[in-house]
Design an enzyme around this catalytic site. Structure first.
Site, short mmCIF file in Angstrom:
data_model
loop_
_atom_site.label_atom_id
_atom_site.label_comp_id
_atom_site.label_asym_id
_atom_site.label_seq_id
_atom_site.Cartn_x
_atom_site.Cartn_y
_atom_site.Cartn_z
N ASN A 44 0.84 -1.20 0.00
CA ASN A 44 0.00 0.00 0.00
C ASN A 44 0.87 1.25 0.00
O ASN A 44 1.94 1.30 0.63
CB ASN A 44 -1.00 0.01 1.16
CG ASN A 44 -0.41 -0.17 2.53
OD1 ASN A 44 0.59 -0.87 2.70
ND2 ASN A 44 -1.01 0.44 3.52
N GLU A 46 0.29 5.28 0.59
CA GLU A 46 -0.66 6.31 1.02
C GLU A 46 -0.22 7.69 0.52
O GLU A 46 0.90 7.89 0.06
CB GLU A 46 -0.78 6.29 2.55
CG GLU A 46 -1.35 4.96 3.03
CD GLU A 46 -1.58 4.91 4.53
OE1 GLU A 46 -1.12 5.81 5.26
OE2 GLU A 46 -2.23 3.94 4.96
N CYS A 55 -4.16 0.50 -2.53
CA CYS A 55 -3.95 -0.70 -1.72
C CYS A 55 -2.90 -1.61 -2.36
O CYS A 55 -2.66 -1.56 -3.58
CB CYS A 55 -5.24 -1.50 -1.60
SG CYS A 55 -6.56 -0.67 -0.71
N GLU A 57 -3.04 -4.73 -3.01
CA GLU A 57 -3.57 -5.69 -3.98
C GLU A 57 -3.71 -5.05 -5.36
O GLU A 57 -3.36 -5.64 -6.38
CB GLU A 57 -4.95 -6.18 -3.53
CG GLU A 57 -4.97 -6.90 -2.20
CD GLU A 57 -5.17 -5.98 -1.01
OE1 GLU A 57 -4.68 -4.82 -1.03
OE2 GLU A 57 -5.82 -6.42 -0.05
N CYS A 88 -10.22 -5.01 0.29
CA CYS A 88 -11.35 -4.09 0.35
C CYS A 88 -12.24 -4.27 -0.88
O CYS A 88 -11.87 -4.95 -1.85
CB CYS A 88 -10.85 -2.64 0.45
SG CYS A 88 -10.26 -1.97 -1.11
N CYS A 91 -10.72 -3.28 -4.30
CA CYS A 91 -9.74 -4.26 -4.78
C CYS A 91 -10.43 -5.52 -5.26
O CYS A 91 -10.01 -6.12 -6.26
CB CYS A 91 -8.74 -4.58 -3.67
SG CYS A 91 -7.55 -3.25 -3.40
N1 THU Z 1 -5.13 -1.51 2.67
C1 THU Z 1 -4.57 -2.34 1.75
O1 THU Z 1 -3.51 -2.07 1.20
N2 THU Z 1 -5.24 -3.49 1.47
C2 THU Z 1 -6.36 -3.92 2.09
O2 THU Z 1 -6.85 -4.99 1.77
C3 THU Z 1 -6.99 -3.09 3.11
C4 THU Z 1 -6.41 -1.74 3.30
C5 THU Z 1 -4.39 -0.31 3.03
C6 THU Z 1 -5.00 0.98 2.56
C7 THU Z 1 -4.46 1.95 3.61
O3 THU Z 1 -3.16 2.37 3.24
C8 THU Z 1 -4.34 1.13 4.86
O4 THU Z 1 -4.34 -0.22 4.44
C9 THU Z 1 -5.46 1.37 5.86
O5 THU Z 1 -6.70 1.22 5.28
#
Ligand code: THU
Length: 136
Positions: A44, A46, A55, A57, A88, A91
């Site tokens: 991920n 941000e 994310c 994935e 999520c 994704c």
């Molecule tokens: N996140 C992911 O990378 N994958 C997931 O399946 C759930 C959430 C990340 C997004 C964000 O940077 C952090 O986790 C919190 O939501």
């Protein structure tokens, strides 16, 4: 095919180390296995707007697509949680459209925590079939 799953989880753990998550502190790694056995990873990333965060994935599958891969068998996802961390909703949609009914292997820093097929996580998907453009 389960034989290589530990390697896939390990690849996701390695990818997680590159996560850029200064806002949530929640680091995720993903490792996608292509149909011909290659592993493409993502983490991920941000952003201060939060909404532009991507994310692990989606990063993994977009990276794979950008490198010419089109057929995928499974995806491992790792977070530092006792409970499984499933992908999520956004994704799930993208994984379905590019990967079809992938096997989704969830894990934490120590072990596998759950395993699903993507069709279990995303029943009744919207996809290109509904646009009259093929099998999904
Ligand atoms: N996140 C992911 O990378 N994958 C997931 O399946 C759930 C959430 C990340 C997004 C964000 O940077 C952090 O986790 C919190 O939501």
């Amino acid at each position: 095919m389960n034989v290589i799953t530990p390697h896939l989880l390990d690849a996701a753990r390695q990818a997680r180390l590159h996560a850029h998550a200064p806002f949530s502190g929640f680091c995720v790694g993903a490792a996608l296995e292509t149909h011909d056995g290659q592993i493409i990873t993502g983490c991920n990333v941000e952003n201060a707007t939060l909404g532009l965060t991507i994310c692990a994935e989606r990063l993994a599958i977009f990276k794979a697509i950008s490198e010419g891969h089109r057929r995928f068998d499974r995806l491992a996802i790792v977070a530092d949680t006792a409970e499984p961390t499933p992908p999520c909703g956004a994704c799930r949609q993208i994984l379905w459209e590019f990967g079809g009914d992938l096997e989704i292997v969830l894990g934490n820093l120590l072990s596998e925590t759950a395993r699903f097929s993507l069709s279990d996580l995303l029943p009744h998907p919207f996809d290109r079939r509904l646009l009259g453009q093929g099998d999904g």
